[in-house]
Write a protein that holds these residues in place. Structure first.
Motif, PDB file in Angstrom:
ATOM      1  N   TYR A  52       1.023  -0.916  -0.019  1.00  0.00           N
ATOM      2  CA  TYR A  52       0.328  -0.312  -0.432  1.00  0.00           C
ATOM      3  C   TYR A  52       0.495   1.260   0.261  1.00  0.00           C
ATOM      4  N   TYR A  53       1.772   1.303   1.036  1.00  0.00           N
ATOM      5  CA  TYR A  53       3.006   2.749   0.728  1.00  0.00           C
ATOM      6  C   TYR A  53       3.660   2.811  -0.189  1.00  0.00           C
ATOM      7  N   MET A  54       4.204   1.490  -0.832  1.00  0.00           N
ATOM      8  CA  MET A  54       5.582   1.560  -1.740  1.00  0.00           C
ATOM      9  C   MET A  54       5.061   1.464  -3.384  1.00  0.00           C
ATOM     10  N   ALA A  55       3.180   1.444  -3.453  1.00  0.00           N
ATOM     11  CA  ALA A  55       2.881   1.867  -4.879  1.00  0.00           C
ATOM     12  C   ALA A  55       1.868   2.992  -4.735  1.00  0.00           C
ATOM     13  N   GLY A  56       2.184   3.694  -6.489  1.00  0.00           N
ATOM     14  CA  GLY A  56       1.781   4.958  -6.607  1.00  0.00           C
ATOM     15  C   GLY A  56       0.742   5.315  -6.221  1.00  0.00           C
ATOM     16  N   ALA A  57      -0.415   4.621  -6.182  1.00  0.00           N
ATOM     17  CA  ALA A  57      -1.667   5.626  -5.810  1.00  0.00           C
ATOM     18  C   ALA A  57      -1.705   6.511  -4.736  1.00  0.00           C
ATOM     19  N   TYR A 124      16.629  18.989   7.869  1.00  0.00           N
ATOM     20  CA  TYR A 124      15.613  18.323   8.170  1.00  0.00           C
ATOM     21  C   TYR A 124      15.510  17.185   7.128  1.00  0.00           C
ATOM     22  N   LEU A 125      15.677  16.216   7.979  1.00  0.00           N
ATOM     23  CA  LEU A 125      15.574  14.446   7.939  1.00  0.00           C
ATOM     24  C   LEU A 125      13.999  13.777   7.415  1.00  0.00           C
ATOM     25  N   ILE A 126      14.314  13.312   6.057  1.00  0.00           N
ATOM     26  CA  ILE A 126      12.621  12.153   6.783  1.00  0.00           C
ATOM     27  C   ILE A 126      13.733  11.090   5.787  1.00  0.00           C
ATOM     28  N   LEU A 127      12.772  10.286   6.869  1.00  0.00           N
ATOM     29  CA  LEU A 127      13.262   8.974   6.921  1.00  0.00           C
ATOM     30  C   LEU A 127      11.876   8.432   6.247  1.00  0.00           C
ATOM     31  N   GLU A 128      11.973   7.602   4.413  1.00  0.00           N
ATOM     32  CA  GLU A 128      11.068   7.831   4.030  1.00  0.00           C
ATOM     33  C   GLU A 128      11.296   6.421   2.354  1.00  0.00           C
ATOM     34  N   LEU A 129      11.166   5.587   3.248  1.00  0.00           N
ATOM     35  CA  LEU A 129      11.014   4.372   1.675  1.00  0.00           C
ATOM     36  C   LEU A 129      10.153   3.580   0.853  1.00  0.00           C
ATOM     37  N   SER A 130       9.446   4.855   0.743  1.00  0.00           N
ATOM     38  CA  SER A 130       8.541   4.736  -0.108  1.00  0.00           C
ATOM     39  C   SER A 130       9.172   5.413  -1.439  1.00  0.00           C
ATOM     40  N   PRO A 131       9.467   5.271  -2.328  1.00  0.00           N
ATOM     41  CA  PRO A 131       9.933   6.233  -3.549  1.00  0.00           C
ATOM     42  C   PRO A 131       8.788   7.753  -3.963  1.00  0.00           C
ATOM     43  N   ASP A 132       7.492   6.780  -4.201  1.00  0.00           N
ATOM     44  CA  ASP A 132       6.397   7.664  -4.172  1.00  0.00           C
ATOM     45  C   ASP A 132       5.997   8.599  -4.059  1.00  0.00           C
ATOM     46  N   LEU A 133       6.580   8.415  -3.027  1.00  0.00           N
ATOM     47  CA  LEU A 133       5.908   9.039  -1.375  1.00  0.00           C
ATOM     48  C   LEU A 133       6.736  10.110  -0.897  1.00  0.00           C
ATOM     49  N   ARG A 135       9.243  11.154  -3.704  1.00  0.00           N
ATOM     50  CA  ARG A 135       9.117  12.287  -5.042  1.00  0.00           C
ATOM     51  C   ARG A 135       7.824  13.142  -4.495  1.00  0.00           C
ATOM     52  N   ARG A 136       6.672  12.815  -4.171  1.00  0.00           N
ATOM     53  CA  ARG A 136       5.122  13.312  -3.205  1.00  0.00           C
ATOM     54  C   ARG A 136       6.087  14.177  -2.730  1.00  0.00           C
ATOM     55  N   GLN A 137       6.591  13.841  -1.292  1.00  0.00           N
ATOM     56  CA  GLN A 137       6.800  14.975  -0.851  1.00  0.00           C
ATOM     57  C   GLN A 137       8.324  16.685  -0.972  1.00  0.00           C
ATOM     58  N   ALA A 138       8.565  15.972  -1.970  1.00  0.00           N
ATOM     59  CA  ALA A 138       9.999  16.433  -1.965  1.00  0.00           C
ATOM     60  C   ALA A 138       8.852  18.290  -3.596  1.00  0.00           C
ATOM     61  N   GLU A 139       8.085  17.451  -4.067  1.00  0.00           N
ATOM     62  CA  GLU A 139       7.209  18.266  -4.916  1.00  0.00           C
ATOM     63  C   GLU A 139       6.212  19.314  -4.124  1.00  0.00           C
TER      64      GLU A 139
END
Length: 388
Positions: A52-57, A124-133, A135-139
């Motif tokens: 759920y957290y690793m896919a693009g939806a 500001y460090l973000i520990l995030e394993l989802s590539p999709d998230l 990208r959304r965070q960076a945007e």
């Protein structure tokens, strides 16, 4: 028996869910026919490319499945910024580490407020394993504070020697949990997940996960989880997670924000079926075996266990409060008065954050520290440590 993907899925979503279900079936077969629920939940949420957290939806916001406090109102991040500012000042500077930054709304607004306060962190460090998230965070951050993007770094593992503030908003509820049931003779059983044709089912069998039976028996020794038929969840990964976090910290204030209760409330007879829930399109689903990989799976947090696990790892309990009391202690009223936005819009969001019928009491905030003492504003209004 619980059904797999329902009829409301399109072909792409159905194929995605079935691909993940097939992976789970294969792993269950290799494990002798069934999986512990925590492994099923881990695959459903975090399997690379499929979970759920690793896919693009889209997960968060109006177009997703649920809304978190940072999306409801910028006041949430602004209040947290006040608590971060206090901790960073006590340290003479430092970094902020956010676990699982979701849409990036908290990071973006927190950075904006810390800049207004003259209290920006070094990083500001973000520990995030989802590539999709990621990208959304960076945007989101680039759109809100483009000149501060250079301060943000994404991590795949914990850093070392951390000095500053650690934030985890709605992180613990998504950690994989074991599920248990009390059998007719009063002894604990483990709910295991077994493929049943095209579907999955949960079976109550003798506990096989290390530590599960002892953990349930410890609850029963406190007079909890005793009635035959009672079902609940245990996060056996919590203590190791806290130990790893403590090992990464040199000096820090840790803020954990989530829905949950002290142990005696969480495992009371009023919750005989536990707290496991799924979220899909802003609705609540009780069946974790539907829409596998397409719906969130969560369980309420045992804040007594968080405090105990933190203490065992060398983290001091700095405070425990409802979200409402924490945000008010951080100056919510003053921030509303200072804001440039429409006061009616801000007031509506603030109500969602603090009203008992919304998030105000259902969400709790726990502060843990290592190498850092202080009287923290978020816990000054009311400290509920006595309930733990």
């Amino acid at each position: 028996m619980l059904r797999t993907p329902p009829d409301d899925l399109d072909e792409v979503a159905r194929a995605h869910s079935e691909a993940l279900a097939e992976r789970i079936r294969a792993e269950a077969a290799a494990a002798g026919g069934a999986l512990a629920f925590d492994r099923f939940m881990e695959l459903a949420l975090y399997a690379p490319g499929l979970g759920y957290y690793m896919a693009g939806a889209r997960k968060l916001g109006a177009a997703g499945d649920f809304v978190t406090a940072p999306e409801l109102s910028p006041l949430f991040a602004r209040c947290l910024a006040r608590q971060c500012r206090e901790a960073l000042a006590a340290l003479g500077g430092g970094d902020v580490l956010e676990f699982g930054a979701g849409s990036g709304a908290l990071a973006a607004e927190l950075l904006a407020q810390l800049e207004r306060d003259g209290a920006l962190p070094g990083r500001y460090l973000i520990l995030e394993l989802s590539p999709d998230l990621q990208r959304r965070q960076a945007e989101r951050i680039a759109a809100r504070v483009p000149h501060l993007v250079g301060r943000v770094t994404w991590l795949a593992t914990l850093p070392s020697g951390l000095r500053g503030v650690v934030l985890a908003n709605e992180v613990l509820d998504a950690m994989p949990v074991h599920r248990f049931a009390i059998r007719a003779d009063g002894t604990p059983g483990e709910i295991l997940v077994r493929p049943a044709g095209a579907d999955f089912e949960g079976l109550v069998e003798a506990p096989r996960s290390p530590g599960l039976a002892a953990a349930v028996q410890a609850l029963q020794a406190e007079g909890l989880a005793r009635a035959p038929g009672y079902r609940g969840e245990l996060n056996l990964r919590l203590a190791p997670w806290l130990a790893a976090l403590a090992a990464a910290i040199e000096q820090a204030l840790v803020l954990l924000i989530d829905y949950g209760y002290p142990r005696r409330e969480l495992y009371s007879a009023e919750r005989p079926m536990g707290t496991l829930l799924c979220h899909y399109r802003h609705g609540i689903e009780a069946d974790p075996y539907r829409r596998i990989g397409l719906q969130d799976i969560t369980a309420h947090v045992d804040f007594s266990a968080v405090a105990e696990g933190g203490a065992a790892a060398g983290l001091a309990l700095a405070g425990y409060a409802t979200q409402a009391h924490f945000l008010i202690g951080c100056g919510l009223d003053r921030l509303i008065a200072e804001a440039s936005e429409d006061p009616l819009d801000l007031a509506a969001g603030a109500k969602q954050l603090v009203l008992p019928s919304a998030m105000g009491e259902r969400f709790q905030v726990m502060g843990l520290t290592k190498g850092l003492a202080g009287d923290w504003c978020g816990f000054a209004l009311r400290d509920l440590r006595g309930r733990l």
